[in-house]
Design a protein around this motif. Structure first.
Motif, mmCIF file in Angstrom:
data_model
loop_
_atom_site.group_PDB
_atom_site.id
_atom_site.type_symbol
_atom_site.label_atom_id
_atom_site.label_comp_id
_atom_site.label_asym_id
_atom_site.label_seq_id
_atom_site.Cartn_x
_atom_site.Cartn_y
_atom_site.Cartn_z
ATOM 1 N N ILE A 367 0.841 -1.196 0.000
ATOM 2 C CA ILE A 367 0.000 0.000 0.000
ATOM 3 C C ILE A 367 0.881 1.253 0.000
ATOM 4 N N ALA A 368 1.941 1.229 0.816
ATOM 5 C CA ALA A 368 2.821 2.398 0.917
ATOM 6 C C ALA A 368 3.564 2.646 -0.395
ATOM 7 N N ALA A 369 4.016 1.578 -1.049
ATOM 8 C CA ALA A 369 4.760 1.756 -2.304
ATOM 9 C C ALA A 369 3.851 2.316 -3.391
ATOM 10 N N ARG A 370 2.634 1.824 -3.461
ATOM 11 C CA ARG A 370 1.684 2.359 -4.451
ATOM 12 C C ARG A 370 1.459 3.845 -4.209
ATOM 13 N N ARG A 371 1.307 4.179 -2.927
ATOM 14 C CA ARG A 371 1.059 5.576 -2.585
ATOM 15 C C ARG A 371 2.258 6.439 -2.992
ATOM 16 N N THR A 372 3.457 5.939 -2.734
ATOM 17 C CA THR A 372 4.671 6.679 -3.079
ATOM 18 C C THR A 372 4.743 6.927 -4.590
ATOM 19 N N LEU A 373 4.439 5.900 -5.366
ATOM 20 C CA LEU A 373 4.487 6.042 -6.823
ATOM 21 C C LEU A 373 3.411 7.010 -7.312
ATOM 22 N N LEU A 374 2.202 6.848 -6.782
ATOM 23 C CA LEU A 374 1.102 7.721 -7.221
ATOM 24 C C LEU A 374 1.396 9.174 -6.870
ATOM 25 N N ARG A 375 1.922 9.371 -5.671
ATOM 26 C CA ARG A 375 2.230 10.737 -5.239
ATOM 27 C C ARG A 375 3.288 11.364 -6.156
ATOM 28 N N ALA A 376 4.294 10.582 -6.499
ATOM 29 C CA ALA A 376 5.370 11.101 -7.350
ATOM 30 C C ALA A 376 4.848 11.434 -8.743
ATOM 31 N N ALA A 377 3.985 10.573 -9.273
ATOM 32 C CA ALA A 377 3.434 10.831 -10.618
ATOM 33 C C ALA A 377 2.557 12.075 -10.591
ATOM 34 N N GLU A 378 1.788 12.228 -9.514
ATOM 35 C CA GLU A 378 0.942 13.429 -9.387
ATOM 36 C C GLU A 378 1.792 14.688 -9.293
ATOM 37 N N ALA A 379 2.842 14.620 -8.458
ATOM 38 C CA ALA A 379 3.704 15.791 -8.272
ATOM 39 C C ALA A 379 4.332 16.194 -9.605
ATOM 40 N N LEU A 380 4.731 15.200 -10.382
ATOM 41 C CA LEU A 380 5.345 15.506 -11.680
ATOM 42 C C LEU A 380 4.319 16.147 -12.609
ATOM 43 N N ALA A 381 3.125 15.576 -12.616
ATOM 44 C CA ALA A 381 2.081 16.133 -13.474
ATOM 45 C C ALA A 381 1.751 17.574 -13.066
ATOM 46 N N ASP A 382 1.950 17.885 -11.776
ATOM 47 C CA ASP A 382 1.705 19.250 -11.293
ATOM 48 C C ASP A 382 2.911 20.162 -11.479
ATOM 49 N N GLY A 383 3.916 19.675 -12.177
ATOM 50 C CA GLY A 383 5.074 20.518 -12.478
ATOM 51 C C GLY A 383 6.227 20.367 -11.500
ATOM 52 N N GLY A 384 6.141 19.390 -10.571
ATOM 53 C CA GLY A 384 7.229 19.189 -9.600
ATOM 54 C C GLY A 384 8.334 18.302 -10.165
ATOM 55 N N GLN A 385 9.318 18.016 -9.308
ATOM 56 C CA GLN A 385 10.427 17.154 -9.707
ATOM 57 C C GLN A 385 10.203 15.755 -9.141
ATOM 58 N N PRO A 386 10.570 14.720 -9.870
ATOM 59 C CA PRO A 386 10.432 13.375 -9.311
ATOM 60 C C PRO A 386 11.426 13.152 -8.177
ATOM 61 N N PRO A 387 11.023 12.446 -7.115
ATOM 62 C CA PRO A 387 11.917 12.225 -5.991
ATOM 63 C C PRO A 387 13.200 11.536 -6.426
ATOM 64 N N ILE A 388 14.269 11.989 -5.902
ATOM 65 C CA ILE A 388 15.631 11.463 -6.012
ATOM 66 C C ILE A 388 16.214 11.356 -7.406
ATOM 67 N N ALA A 389 15.438 11.636 -8.433
ATOM 68 C CA ALA A 389 16.022 11.506 -9.764
ATOM 69 C C ALA A 389 17.277 12.365 -9.854
ATOM 70 N N LEU A 390 17.239 13.516 -9.200
ATOM 71 C CA LEU A 390 18.375 14.436 -9.293
ATOM 72 C C LEU A 390 19.308 14.297 -8.094
ATOM 73 N N ASP A 391 19.052 13.322 -7.267
ATOM 74 C CA ASP A 391 19.786 13.192 -6.008
ATOM 75 C C ASP A 391 20.217 11.734 -5.854
ATOM 76 N N PRO A 392 21.060 11.253 -6.789
ATOM 77 C CA PRO A 392 21.313 9.807 -6.814
ATOM 78 C C PRO A 392 22.039 9.280 -5.590
ATOM 79 N N GLU A 393 22.740 10.152 -4.822
ATOM 80 C CA GLU A 393 23.451 9.589 -3.659
ATOM 81 C C GLU A 393 22.480 9.006 -2.633
ATOM 82 N N SER A 394 21.198 9.417 -2.705
ATOM 83 C CA SER A 394 20.239 8.824 -1.767
ATOM 84 C C SER A 394 19.898 7.373 -2.151
ATOM 85 N N GLN A 395 20.350 6.931 -3.332
ATOM 86 C CA GLN A 395 20.185 5.515 -3.709
ATOM 87 C C GLN A 395 21.217 4.627 -3.005
ATOM 88 N N TYR A 396 22.226 5.267 -2.436
ATOM 89 C CA TYR A 396 23.360 4.526 -1.880
ATOM 90 C C TYR A 396 23.014 4.056 -0.465
#
Ligand code: FES
Ligand SMILES: [Fe+2]
Length: 429
Positions: A367-396
């Motif tokens: 449930i949490a992962a779906r929410r995270t994905l949906l929220r990110a897609a909504e934010a992008l559609a609203d003109g925001g930036q996708p989480p961590i795409a520009l912050d790859p060190e948080s993948q580490y």
């Protein structure tokens, strides 16, 4: 809470122009194994990603190209073309395209024609890192820095990467990757006989407690999913899985066995690429480990030769062995941890209907992962930036399987274990 029809559609569709498709196009996409394109002017490779049929190739300079598969002239597949002198030449009338998608020759048109300057094919940038070729299919101005997943940064000898075709929507596969509770059931008879899982003391807890309690935290890169099982009077056994946007998971390790990770990348809405990676931050993999993975053990599979389709697949009921199922050698009768997962995820159908599910407490991570994905897609559609795409060190980051004194929050008790660092051994029970 089951999904609405609209939420479900948003989550599963990834063609260009769909909310999730646009989100995923903002990240580097694991597209091909480096070994699929071994050298300059090697054979081109057909590859489907996010509903786009593409052709990967390497030009005479050794540079990587990823272009639309079909010739813009009259639609012939460029797979049948000639990879020569820095471009792919269509075998039908000889139009030729370079790695940037530019038409560089058009032998069927008059010499004086400038038609070729007006024709292009779609072309995407591809970079190499960690034995993988990563494609970027989004707007060039939003190209993120290269991925920094721990496995991708290690020396080649410390890592093993495979990929396989999975014949269902990516989300079914991804949801399996963050669902710790099925390990106690589906994989229970193989934890002790698979060479990549055997010998872990954690297997005792996994088998004894089939009812893990989930605690989930937002993290910089996505989610931290903690699954708690009883260990002893003083401690809990925690399996902590990072979900890293947009489709990565790191499996909590099993004892001294090498750590595993996945990426679940849509091919189209009904198929995905399941990437499986094993790695060891503090040492090269042993010959025995590599041989076991070559044989399809652990999270890897055996293939139909020359393809990425598993030998056990939906056409042969995944080679289900009812006698092994009866004899409790395999809970489902399907051989291999990875095929056990894939078979059941594919058995739901290409796209499972999530408006009809009956989710329980053990589905909290899903449930949490779906929410995270949906929220990110909504934010992008609203003109925001996708989480961590520009912050790859948080993948580490890392997963962990760890004993934590009862009552201590997992993020606190496992804080050091979840931190990646070069050469640092991982924490695993
Ligand atoms: S179809 Fe490709 S050159 Fe004519
Ligand atoms: Fe599994």
């Amino acid at each position: 809470m089951a999904l609405t029809q609209t939420q479900q559609q948003t989550l599963i569709e990834t063609d260009r122009g769909t909310p999730m498709g646009e989100l995923f196009r903002r990240y580097w996409i694991p597209a091909m194994l480096s070994r699929e394109l071994p050298g300059p002017d090697c054979d081109p490779v057909q590859i489907k990603l996010l509903g786009e049929e593409l052709l990967g190739f390497r030009d005479s300079n050794g540079d990587f190209g990823l272009i639309q598969e079909f010739c813009p002239h009259r639609g012939v597949s460029l797979f049948y073309g000639r990879n020569e002198e820095c471009g792919i030449r269509c075998a039908y009338h000889g139009w030729k395209f370079d790695i940037n998608g530019k038409c560089v020759d058009m032998p069927s048109e008059p010499d004086e024609s400038n038609f070729k300057d007006k024709v292009r094919v779609a072309a995407y940038k591809m970079i190499e890192r960690g034995g993988v070729l990563w494609a970027y299919m989004g707007p060039p101005e939003f190209e993120p820095p290269a991925p920094e997943l721990e496995w991708a940064l290690l020396p080649e000898a410390n890592r093993y990467v495979s990929k396989r075709i999975q014949e269902c929507n990516y989300l079914q596969a991804l949801e399996g990757g963050i669902d710790s509770s099925h390990v106690s059931t589906l994989h229970r008879f193989n934890l002790d006989d698979d060479p990549m899982h055997e010998g872990a003391h954690g297997n005792v807890y996994l088998k004894a407690d089939t009812r893990p309690k989930f605690e989930i935290q937002d993290s910089k890169s996505g989610l931290l999913i903690g699954a708690r099982r009883d260990a002893d009077d003083a401690n809990d056994y925690w399996r902590i899985t990072p979900f890293i946007m947009p489709w990565y998971t790191i499996i909590p390790p099993f004892g001294a066995n090498v750590i595993g990770a996945h990426a679940f990348v849509p091919m189209d809405d009904e198929n995905c690429w399941t990437w499986s990676i094993n790695y060891e931050p503090s040492r090269p993999l042993s010959t025995e480990e590599v041989a076991a993975m070559d044989d399809g053990m652990g999270i890897h599979v055996e293939y139909i030769p020359g393809t990425f389709r598993p030998k056990a697949n939906r056409d042969n009921h995944f080679l289900i062995d009812r006698s092994a199922q009866r004899a409790k050698k395999s809970f489902s009768g399907v051989k291999g941890i990875s095929m056990q997962d894939a078979s059941l995820q594919e058995s739901m159908g290409r796209i499972v209907d999530r408006t009809n599910e009956r989710l329980g407490t053990s589905d909290a991570a899903i449930i949490a992962a779906r929410r995270t994905l949906l929220r990110a897609a909504e934010a992008l559609a609203d003109g925001g930036q996708p989480p961590i795409a520009l912050d790859p060190e948080s993948q580490y980051v890392r997963s962990a399987s760890i004993l934590i004194p009862k009552g201590v929050p997992f993020a606190e008790g496992a804080a050091e274990a979840l931190r990646a660092a070069p050469g640092k051994p991982f924490v695993s029970v």
